[in-house]
Design a protein around this motif. Structure first.
Motif, PDB file in Angstrom:
ATOM      1  N   ILE A  10      -0.742  -6.612   2.603  1.00 53.62           N
ATOM      2  CA  ILE A  10      -1.895  -6.494   3.123  1.00 53.62           C
ATOM      3  C   ILE A  10      -2.400  -5.360   3.133  1.00 53.62           C
ATOM      4  O   ILE A  10      -2.218  -4.560   4.228  1.00 53.62           O
ATOM      5  CB  ILE A  10      -2.037  -7.489   4.359  1.00 53.62           C
ATOM      6  CG1 ILE A  10      -1.265  -8.968   4.236  1.00 53.62           C
ATOM      7  CG2 ILE A  10      -3.301  -7.724   4.775  1.00 53.62           C
ATOM      8  CD1 ILE A  10      -1.545  -9.894   3.265  1.00 53.62           C
ATOM      9  N   GLY A  11      -3.339  -5.034   2.449  1.00 58.71           N
ATOM     10  CA  GLY A  11      -4.154  -3.648   2.297  1.00 58.71           C
ATOM     11  C   GLY A  11      -3.361  -2.967   1.145  1.00 58.71           C
ATOM     12  O   GLY A  11      -2.335  -2.866   0.921  1.00 58.71           O
ATOM     13  N   GLY A  12      -4.204  -2.415   0.059  1.00 61.47           N
ATOM     14  CA  GLY A  12      -3.993  -1.710  -1.087  1.00 61.47           C
ATOM     15  C   GLY A  12      -4.232  -0.238  -1.146  1.00 61.47           C
ATOM     16  O   GLY A  12      -4.701   0.335  -2.240  1.00 61.47           O
ATOM     17  N   GLY A  13      -4.440   0.344  -0.328  1.00 62.77           N
ATOM     18  CA  GLY A  13      -4.667   1.904  -0.243  1.00 62.77           C
ATOM     19  C   GLY A  13      -3.623   2.550  -0.585  1.00 62.77           C
ATOM     20  O   GLY A  13      -2.623   2.070  -0.995  1.00 62.77           O
ATOM     21  N   VAL A  14      -3.779   3.936  -0.264  1.00 63.59           N
ATOM     22  CA  VAL A  14      -2.522   4.673  -0.741  1.00 63.59           C
ATOM     23  C   VAL A  14      -1.372   4.212  -0.269  1.00 63.59           C
ATOM     24  O   VAL A  14      -0.332   4.089  -0.820  1.00 63.59           O
ATOM     25  CB  VAL A  14      -2.677   6.185  -0.251  1.00 63.59           C
ATOM     26  CG1 VAL A  14      -1.727   7.349  -0.570  1.00 63.59           C
ATOM     27  CG2 VAL A  14      -4.097   6.855  -0.822  1.00 63.59           C
ATOM     28  N   ILE A  15      -0.888   3.960   1.229  1.00 63.43           N
ATOM     29  CA  ILE A  15       0.023   3.310   1.445  1.00 63.43           C
ATOM     30  C   ILE A  15       0.405   2.085   1.041  1.00 63.43           C
ATOM     31  O   ILE A  15       1.656   1.577   0.881  1.00 63.43           O
ATOM     32  CB  ILE A  15       0.109   3.538   3.295  1.00 63.43           C
ATOM     33  CG1 ILE A  15      -0.128   4.901   3.692  1.00 63.43           C
ATOM     34  CG2 ILE A  15       1.061   2.997   3.485  1.00 63.43           C
ATOM     35  CD1 ILE A  15       1.077   5.763   3.297  1.00 63.43           C
ATOM     36  N   GLY A  16      -0.466   1.142   1.172  1.00 69.54           N
ATOM     37  CA  GLY A  16      -0.261  -0.303   0.776  1.00 69.54           C
ATOM     38  C   GLY A  16       0.091  -0.257  -0.953  1.00 69.54           C
ATOM     39  O   GLY A  16       1.205  -0.944  -1.130  1.00 69.54           O
ATOM     40  N   ALA A  17      -0.525   0.407  -1.537  1.00 72.56           N
ATOM     41  CA  ALA A  17      -0.090   0.447  -2.781  1.00 72.56           C
ATOM     42  C   ALA A  17       1.267   1.138  -3.231  1.00 72.56           C
ATOM     43  O   ALA A  17       1.901   0.674  -4.053  1.00 72.56           O
ATOM     44  CB  ALA A  17      -1.131   1.126  -3.759  1.00 72.56           C
ATOM     45  N   SER A  31       2.627 -10.511  -3.680  1.00 71.00           N
ATOM     46  CA  SER A  31       1.257 -10.985  -3.712  1.00 71.00           C
ATOM     47  C   SER A  31       0.539  -9.914  -2.606  1.00 71.00           C
ATOM     48  O   SER A  31       0.803  -9.796  -1.619  1.00 71.00           O
ATOM     49  CB  SER A  31       1.114 -12.189  -3.129  1.00 71.00           C
ATOM     50  OG  SER A  31       0.235 -12.820  -3.314  1.00 71.00           O
ATOM     51  N   ILE A  32      -0.626  -9.299  -3.214  1.00 65.79           N
ATOM     52  CA  ILE A  32      -1.407  -8.370  -2.498  1.00 65.79           C
ATOM     53  C   ILE A  32      -2.746  -9.116  -2.276  1.00 65.79           C
ATOM     54  O   ILE A  32      -3.257  -9.569  -2.809  1.00 65.79           O
ATOM     55  CB  ILE A  32      -1.483  -7.167  -3.080  1.00 65.79           C
ATOM     56  CG1 ILE A  32      -2.162  -5.962  -2.103  1.00 65.79           C
ATOM     57  CG2 ILE A  32      -2.181  -7.074  -4.430  1.00 65.79           C
ATOM     58  CD1 ILE A  32      -2.283  -4.541  -2.744  1.00 65.79           C
ATOM     59  N   PHE A  33      -3.335  -8.730  -0.811  1.00 68.50           N
ATOM     60  CA  PHE A  33      -4.514  -9.043  -0.629  1.00 68.50           C
ATOM     61  C   PHE A  33      -5.248  -7.648  -0.207  1.00 68.50           C
ATOM     62  O   PHE A  33      -5.006  -7.224   0.635  1.00 68.50           O
ATOM     63  CB  PHE A  33      -4.893 -10.043   0.417  1.00 68.50           C
ATOM     64  CG  PHE A  33      -6.115 -10.226   0.742  1.00 68.50           C
ATOM     65  CD1 PHE A  33      -7.169 -10.644   0.005  1.00 68.50           C
ATOM     66  CD2 PHE A  33      -6.524  -9.863   2.023  1.00 68.50           C
ATOM     67  CE1 PHE A  33      -8.588 -11.119   0.369  1.00 68.50           C
ATOM     68  CE2 PHE A  33      -8.006  -9.861   2.638  1.00 68.50           C
ATOM     69  CZ  PHE A  33      -8.795 -10.439   1.574  1.00 68.50           C
ATOM     70  N   ASP A  34      -6.448  -7.317  -0.782  1.00 66.85           N
ATOM     71  CA  ASP A  34      -7.257  -6.384  -0.456  1.00 66.85           C
ATOM     72  C   ASP A  34      -8.636  -6.494  -0.774  1.00 66.85           C
ATOM     73  O   ASP A  34      -8.891  -6.697  -2.102  1.00 66.85           O
ATOM     74  CB  ASP A  34      -6.913  -4.959  -1.047  1.00 66.85           C
ATOM     75  CG  ASP A  34      -7.606  -3.749  -0.497  1.00 66.85           C
ATOM     76  OD1 ASP A  34      -8.904  -3.933  -0.063  1.00 66.85           O
ATOM     77  OD2 ASP A  34      -7.100  -2.660  -0.224  1.00 66.85           O
ATOM     78  N   PRO A  35      -9.682  -6.432   0.061  1.00 66.08           N
ATOM     79  CA  PRO A  35     -10.838  -6.986  -0.328  1.00 66.08           C
ATOM     80  C   PRO A  35     -11.874  -5.970  -1.223  1.00 66.08           C
ATOM     81  O   PRO A  35     -12.776  -6.119  -1.635  1.00 66.08           O
ATOM     82  CB  PRO A  35     -11.809  -7.145   1.351  1.00 66.08           C
ATOM     83  CG  PRO A  35     -10.859  -6.322   2.119  1.00 66.08           C
ATOM     84  CD  PRO A  35      -9.581  -6.296   1.591  1.00 66.08           C
ATOM     85  N   ASP A  36     -11.326  -4.849  -1.070  1.00 61.14           N
ATOM     86  CA  ASP A  36     -11.860  -3.542  -2.109  1.00 61.14           C
ATOM     87  C   ASP A  36     -11.898  -4.047  -3.366  1.00 61.14           C
ATOM     88  O   ASP A  36     -10.772  -4.393  -3.984  1.00 61.14           O
ATOM     89  CB  ASP A  36     -11.110  -2.508  -1.791  1.00 61.14           C
ATOM     90  CG  ASP A  36     -11.481  -1.328  -2.579  1.00 61.14           C
ATOM     91  OD1 ASP A  36     -12.603  -1.325  -3.315  1.00 61.14           O
ATOM     92  OD2 ASP A  36     -10.913  -0.224  -2.474  1.00 61.14           O
ATOM     93  N   PRO A  37     -13.039  -4.058  -3.927  1.00 59.56           N
ATOM     94  CA  PRO A  37     -13.287  -4.359  -5.394  1.00 59.56           C
ATOM     95  C   PRO A  37     -12.618  -3.486  -6.309  1.00 59.56           C
ATOM     96  O   PRO A  37     -12.366  -3.813  -7.396  1.00 59.56           O
ATOM     97  CB  PRO A  37     -14.803  -4.340  -5.615  1.00 59.56           C
ATOM     98  CG  PRO A  37     -15.471  -3.696  -4.602  1.00 59.56           C
ATOM     99  CD  PRO A  37     -14.500  -3.823  -3.309  1.00 59.56           C
TER     100      PRO A  37
END
Lengths: 354, 354
Positions: A10-17, A31-37
């Motif tokens: 949950i969250g795909g920023g530098v750390i999530g990714a 499975s990832i969720f991140d609202p950032d387009p």
């Protein structure tokens, strides 16, 4: 040792990714969720770097990569996952909201790890119905390469969850260290913050530039700390006289007026500008992507160098690197574990529809 | 670039002996003075380690080692030396006494470097008749392997001496960084002291053990800092958003109640015992000498690994390592520079009898 069958990020920023990359490269579906387009593009950039690094680490071929799915909601992302890592921005209200949502839809026995750099798990788990399975699992960037994960349990975390988290993080090549008491910022970030504060003064007061300060770190104790920590280094430096003597000698210095850490420098626009400008100069025209690749190559090379030390057994992160790359090679020889496991999970009656 | 023809070392402890080793292995004759009756044995232990490390670094053969002489006095040690490094214990009264003695007997154009970890050069040079040639040249242990030397001039130090010192330290494979303003503890030790203080609290409060804290360092930011310093690391971590964004995000954390650095923990017997006992456990039976060799092997391996990065040009300490080992190999092909130079110095009319 328990492994992860299916993971959610949950969250795909530098750390999530970075988590996504480490998991996928271990053959685990995520499975990832991140609202950032922009999330999909950003994650794919990190995947490119991480694949590149892992190919150097395991030249004989990597395990079949896990499948990455971009979910439309937290509910969808956590469905069927036995391990969920939360890496959303550092705001307690947001952590509460996200953790409540994860908690509502995840299997009750799934482990929920939070990447927070400093918020107490006790403060985060108040919004959960099953708070016992929340641990902080604080990684270091780049998550797909650096092995450390600090595990911190909150007041309501069960010892079993801490133990399970330790196994799961270990199973993806990491070095878990369980922090004995819950404190803000845990251990690594306390140390880093101490250096950061002091550094800000040194830059603000023009004692040194950003580049000079970085050189002072990386041509001296940075190299030392890649292989032995502060206490072991000082033990050795103490020489024949031993650790007691060394500390006794060092001790009195603590009352010298060296650091300015009692005060916090104001990060006003002038200081931010100074740092940002000096940092631009230091980069000597290299883009972030180029610097990332150089960094990754360096990190892999350092871990490989350490993997050959200590009569071939490896030392510190190098010993772990030996185990990890051997495990990945072995995994590459057989169908990824996660595939079969995923099916097993999928055929199990689900707690929640999703 | 100016080189050192003949060197003197005043003080033969861990740091002093490290200087002696670096100088001798560069083919430079060294005269050392240390009143400790054990000095000769201690220096020879360090020489053993340093020879071992250098043989790995320059497998094709090392330059002819410089000649080591144990002098009976400071006067005798500094005779004919164009570079003198002082590494006596950290007491201002002792530094005054020793520097006055060096000053009295050394050639006026000899550069005097002090290994002090924190005393201001301005405070030390008051006892000298030729204070303009005193610089702090603060190294990191092991001096024969770690490249950094922080150069700090005092109020009476001449810019020429700073420049000359930079050249001399560079000529023996080091990375000099000139500190722009004179402050206690300079830069590296300020950063280290910040980590040390914070670490003492973490141990005292049983948040972590000495071994766990060391692991937290060496499995995470220790590896990062071997190749990029704090600011460059954060620049890259900031990702596409850039350094300004990163700092803005990090900034507010500074006012969080994370560190306890406002207070200085009392290093009472209980805390000293705790640290020393935990350090004994961490060593897992390895002696200081064994740990030293492991450390040296690790440091050489890390620098070698970095020397192959960045498209073969080397990165950071690795680029320097390339230059240094190439220079040593070349030096091994011809008679050591210092021999001829020493003769020239010896035949020059001496300023002082000695």
């Amino acid at each position: 040792m328990a492994g992860i069958r299916k993971a959610a990020a949950i969250g795909g920023g530098v750390i999530g990714a970075g988590w996504v990359a480490r998991l996928l490269l271990n053959g685990i579906d995520v499975s990832i969720f991140d609202p950032d387009p922009e999330a999909e593009r950003k994650v794919s950039e990190v995947m490119k770097n991480s694949r590149r690094a892992y190919k150097t680490m395991v030249p004989g071929g990597l395990p079949k990569e896990g499948k990455l799915t971009f979910a439309k909601s937290i509910e969808q992302a956590v469905a069927g996952a036995d391990f969920i890592q939360e890496s959303v921005p550092e705001r307690l209200d947001l952590k509460h909201k996200v953790l409540a949502e994860i908690d509502k839809h995840a299997a009750v026995d799934a482990i929920v790890g939070s990447s927070t750099s400093g918020i107490l798990p006790s403060d985060m788990q108040t919004a959960m119905k099953h708070p016992e399975r929340l641990v902080v699992g604080h990684p270091y960037n780049p998550v797909y390469l650096l092995p450390l994960v600090e595990i911190v349990g909150g007041k309501q975390t069960s010892p079993e969850a801490v133990e399970k988290a330790r196994e799961l993080y270990t199973s993806i090549g990491m070095k878990p260290v369980v922090i004995r008491k819950e404190i803000e910022a845990f251990v690594g970030d306390r140390l880093l913050e101490a250096v950061w504060r002091e550094s800000l003064w040194l830059i603000k007061d023009d004692i040194t530039t950003v580049e000079e300060l970085d050189d002072i770190i990386r041509y001296s104790f940075g190299i030392r700390w890649a292989q032995m920590g502060m206490f072991q280094v000082y033990r050795v430096a103490g020489g024949e006289a031993g650790m007691r003597h060394f500390i006794a000698q060092f001790g009195p210095c603590l009352s010298w007026p060296w650091t300015k850490l009692m005060d916090v420098p104001e990060l006003d626009e002038e200081l931010v500008d100074k740092i940002a400008n000096q940092s631009d100069e230091q980069a000597h025209g290299l883009s972030i992507r180029e610097l990332e690749r150089i960094r990754d190559d360096n990190l892999v090379a350092i871990m490989e160098a350490l993997s050959k030390q200590n009569k071939g057994k490896g030392w510190g992160a190098g010993a772990l690197h030996n185990d990890y790359t051997k495990r990945l090679s072995k995994l590459a020889q057989k169908p990824a574990v996660s595939k079969a496991a995923t099916k097993a999970v999928a055929s199990k009656p689900k707690k929640k529809k999703g």
